[in-house]
Design a protein around this motif. Structure first.
Motif, PDB file in Angstrom:
ATOM      1  N   GLU A  69      32.861  57.137  63.387  1.00 27.03           N
ATOM      2  CA  GLU A  69      32.047  56.242  62.764  1.00 27.03           C
ATOM      3  C   GLU A  69      32.634  54.809  62.783  1.00 27.03           C
ATOM      4  O   GLU A  69      33.738  54.708  62.589  1.00 27.03           O
ATOM      5  N   PRO A  70      31.859  53.683  62.488  1.00 26.51           N
ATOM      6  CA  PRO A  70      32.258  52.519  62.320  1.00 26.51           C
ATOM      7  C   PRO A  70      32.948  52.421  61.078  1.00 26.51           C
ATOM      8  O   PRO A  70      32.389  52.788  60.184  1.00 26.51           O
ATOM      9  N   PRO A  71      34.256  51.566  61.029  1.00 25.84           N
ATOM     10  CA  PRO A  71      34.934  51.521  59.591  1.00 25.84           C
ATOM     11  C   PRO A  71      33.991  51.219  58.386  1.00 25.84           C
ATOM     12  O   PRO A  71      33.331  50.229  58.757  1.00 25.84           O
ATOM     13  N   PHE A  72      34.236  51.712  57.151  1.00 27.20           N
ATOM     14  CA  PHE A  72      33.487  51.089  56.046  1.00 27.20           C
ATOM     15  C   PHE A  72      34.416  51.104  54.925  1.00 27.20           C
ATOM     16  O   PHE A  72      35.070  52.183  54.727  1.00 27.20           O
ATOM     17  N   LEU A  73      35.102  50.054  54.509  1.00 31.10           N
ATOM     18  CA  LEU A  73      36.056  49.860  53.650  1.00 31.10           C
ATOM     19  C   LEU A  73      35.770  49.259  52.362  1.00 31.10           C
ATOM     20  O   LEU A  73      34.840  48.098  52.577  1.00 31.10           O
ATOM     21  N   ILE A  74      36.207  49.627  51.236  1.00 30.75           N
ATOM     22  CA  ILE A  74      35.725  48.683  49.892  1.00 30.75           C
ATOM     23  C   ILE A  74      36.945  48.063  49.630  1.00 30.75           C
ATOM     24  O   ILE A  74      38.279  48.756  49.440  1.00 30.75           O
ATOM     25  N   LEU A  75      37.209  46.721  49.583  1.00 27.03           N
ATOM     26  CA  LEU A  75      38.228  46.134  48.892  1.00 27.03           C
ATOM     27  C   LEU A  75      38.086  45.406  47.793  1.00 27.03           C
ATOM     28  O   LEU A  75      37.069  44.776  47.613  1.00 27.03           O
ATOM     29  N   LEU A  76      39.188  45.421  46.834  1.00 31.49           N
ATOM     30  CA  LEU A  76      39.081  45.046  45.629  1.00 31.49           C
ATOM     31  C   LEU A  76      39.896  43.971  45.257  1.00 31.49           C
ATOM     32  O   LEU A  76      41.255  44.208  45.294  1.00 31.49           O
ATOM     33  N   ASP A  77      39.356  42.933  44.916  1.00 32.65           N
ATOM     34  CA  ASP A  77      40.175  41.598  44.671  1.00 32.65           C
ATOM     35  C   ASP A  77      40.514  41.557  43.289  1.00 32.65           C
ATOM     36  O   ASP A  77      39.671  40.854  42.288  1.00 32.65           O
ATOM     37  N   ASN A  78      41.475  42.139  42.812  1.00 36.16           N
ATOM     38  CA  ASN A  78      42.083  42.142  41.462  1.00 36.16           C
ATOM     39  C   ASN A  78      41.349  42.694  40.209  1.00 36.16           C
ATOM     40  O   ASN A  78      40.999  42.132  39.365  1.00 36.16           O
ATOM     41  N   ILE A  79      40.989  43.906  40.631  1.00 35.79           N
ATOM     42  CA  ILE A  79      40.314  44.803  39.593  1.00 35.79           C
ATOM     43  C   ILE A  79      41.175  45.180  38.544  1.00 35.79           C
ATOM     44  O   ILE A  79      42.318  45.813  38.899  1.00 35.79           O
ATOM     45  N   GLU A  80      41.154  44.973  37.225  1.00 29.89           N
ATOM     46  CA  GLU A  80      42.085  45.225  36.357  1.00 29.89           C
ATOM     47  C   GLU A  80      41.702  46.423  35.357  1.00 29.89           C
ATOM     48  O   GLU A  80      42.730  46.806  34.658  1.00 29.89           O
ATOM     49  N   ASP A  81      40.745  46.873  35.450  1.00 31.92           N
ATOM     50  CA  ASP A  81      40.162  47.972  34.348  1.00 31.92           C
ATOM     51  C   ASP A  81      40.213  49.322  35.106  1.00 31.92           C
ATOM     52  O   ASP A  81      39.506  49.356  36.191  1.00 31.92           O
TER      53      ASP A  81
ATOM     54  N   ILE B 111      40.857  49.403  49.550  1.00 24.33           N
ATOM     55  CA  ILE B 111      42.108  48.634  49.615  1.00 24.33           C
ATOM     56  C   ILE B 111      42.397  47.932  48.291  1.00 24.33           C
ATOM     57  O   ILE B 111      41.269  47.228  47.840  1.00 24.33           O
ATOM     58  N   ILE B 112      43.341  47.834  47.515  1.00 25.39           N
ATOM     59  CA  ILE B 112      43.596  47.192  46.344  1.00 25.39           C
ATOM     60  C   ILE B 112      45.003  46.380  46.493  1.00 25.39           C
ATOM     61  O   ILE B 112      45.677  46.502  47.321  1.00 25.39           O
ATOM     62  N   PRO B 113      45.097  45.075  45.662  1.00 25.48           N
ATOM     63  CA  PRO B 113      46.262  44.407  45.930  1.00 25.48           C
ATOM     64  C   PRO B 113      47.498  45.011  45.086  1.00 25.48           C
ATOM     65  O   PRO B 113      47.150  45.633  44.267  1.00 25.48           O
ATOM     66  N   LYS B 114      48.671  44.412  45.485  1.00 24.68           N
ATOM     67  CA  LYS B 114      49.889  45.152  44.943  1.00 24.68           C
ATOM     68  C   LYS B 114      50.025  44.284  43.371  1.00 24.68           C
ATOM     69  O   LYS B 114      50.575  44.927  42.446  1.00 24.68           O
ATOM     70  N   ASN B 115      49.647  43.150  43.491  1.00 25.84           N
ATOM     71  CA  ASN B 115      49.835  42.332  42.212  1.00 25.84           C
ATOM     72  C   ASN B 115      48.443  41.970  41.243  1.00 25.84           C
ATOM     73  O   ASN B 115      47.607  42.069  42.035  1.00 25.84           O
TER      74      ASN B 115
END
Length: 249
Positions: free
Chosen positions: A98-110, A130-134
């Motif tokens: 399948e063509p890749p389908f990703l969800i990227l989260l820019d600083n979700i805190e809850d 994908i989530i950020p480390k910080n």
């Protein structure tokens, strides 16, 4: 299917240092403020090397958190689940043809939002999150519970720099759409093909740097009197618009 990794609180200098050196995913490190002796400096160096979020706190806070009473000025919180690599997520898509389908989260805190989005990702057929480390929540026990089991099946990768990750994935042929009120109505965008859906922070939305890397800015048509949807609901609405378009409807 139970995942064998549980969120763990690790207390004491030797135990925390060993957690870092053994490769455990340490989400947060709590350190007694103004404590800078040799062993603590060594632990802080390891935390920096692993991009771990560090919080300097008062002695009372550590005492409240401690379950052993032997924290020695340091408590580490390790992830409830192991993290994947971005390449692992792309491999899942390749294996499924399948063509890749990703969800990227820019600083979700809850953590409830993160858990709900991982659940949505699984049900929408996304290959990973994908989530950020910080400055964002990691895979805590609350996230695992809210995901309703989806964490057992949907890989989550943690990256140091979200904008750079988007750039690298573009070289793999991916396109990126972010949710923002000032964008084009989502029904007027072509969201088929290899797609990354970017969802921003609960209060501030997608950061300027990340938004500039996106190919499309999608807005969700809204009729009400308030100005925005909850982050996990917005993720659900856009994810299933991508599903609809992929189905050719």
């Amino acid at each position: 299917m139970e995942n064998k990794f549980q969120e763990t609180k690790i207390e004491g200098r030797n135990a925390v240092l060993e957690a870092f050196r053994s490769g455990k995913s340490v989400d947060k490190l709590f350190v007694l403020e103004k404590c800078e002796d040799g062993p603590v400096r060594t632990i802080l160096r390891e935390a920096k090397k692993h991009d771990t979020m560090v919080k300097f706190v008062k002695k009372e806070r550590l005492e409240q958190m401690s379950e052993t009473g032997m924290h020695q000025g340091v408590i580490a919180m390790t992830a409830a689940y192991n993290y994947a690599e971005v390449e692992d997520i792309l491999e899942v898509a390749r294996e499924k043809g399948e063509p890749p389908f990703l969800i990227l989260l820019d600083n979700i805190e809850d953590p409830h939002n993160l858990g709900a989005i991982i659940r949505t990702a699984n049900l929408a057929g996304a290959h990973g999150v994908i989530i950020p480390k910080n400055r964002a929540v990691g895979l805590t026990a609350t996230v695992a519970r809210t995901s309703a089991g989806a964490l057992n099946y949907t890989p989550v990768a943690k990256v140091t720099n979200m904008a750079r990750t988007i750039e690298q994935l573009k070289k793999e042929g991916m396109w990126f759409v972010c949710a923002d009120m000032g964008g084009t109505t989502m029904y007027d965008l072509d969201l088929k093909g290899p797609m990354g859906l970017v969802i921003g922070n609960e209060g501030d939305g997608v950061s300027k740097l990340v938004r500039e890397k996106c190919d499309f800015i999608a807005s969700i048509p809204m009729k009400g009197d308030i100005d925005s949807l909850n982050a996990s609901v917005a993720a659900g609405v856009l994810a299933f618009e991508i599903v609809r378009q992929r189905m050719g409807r």
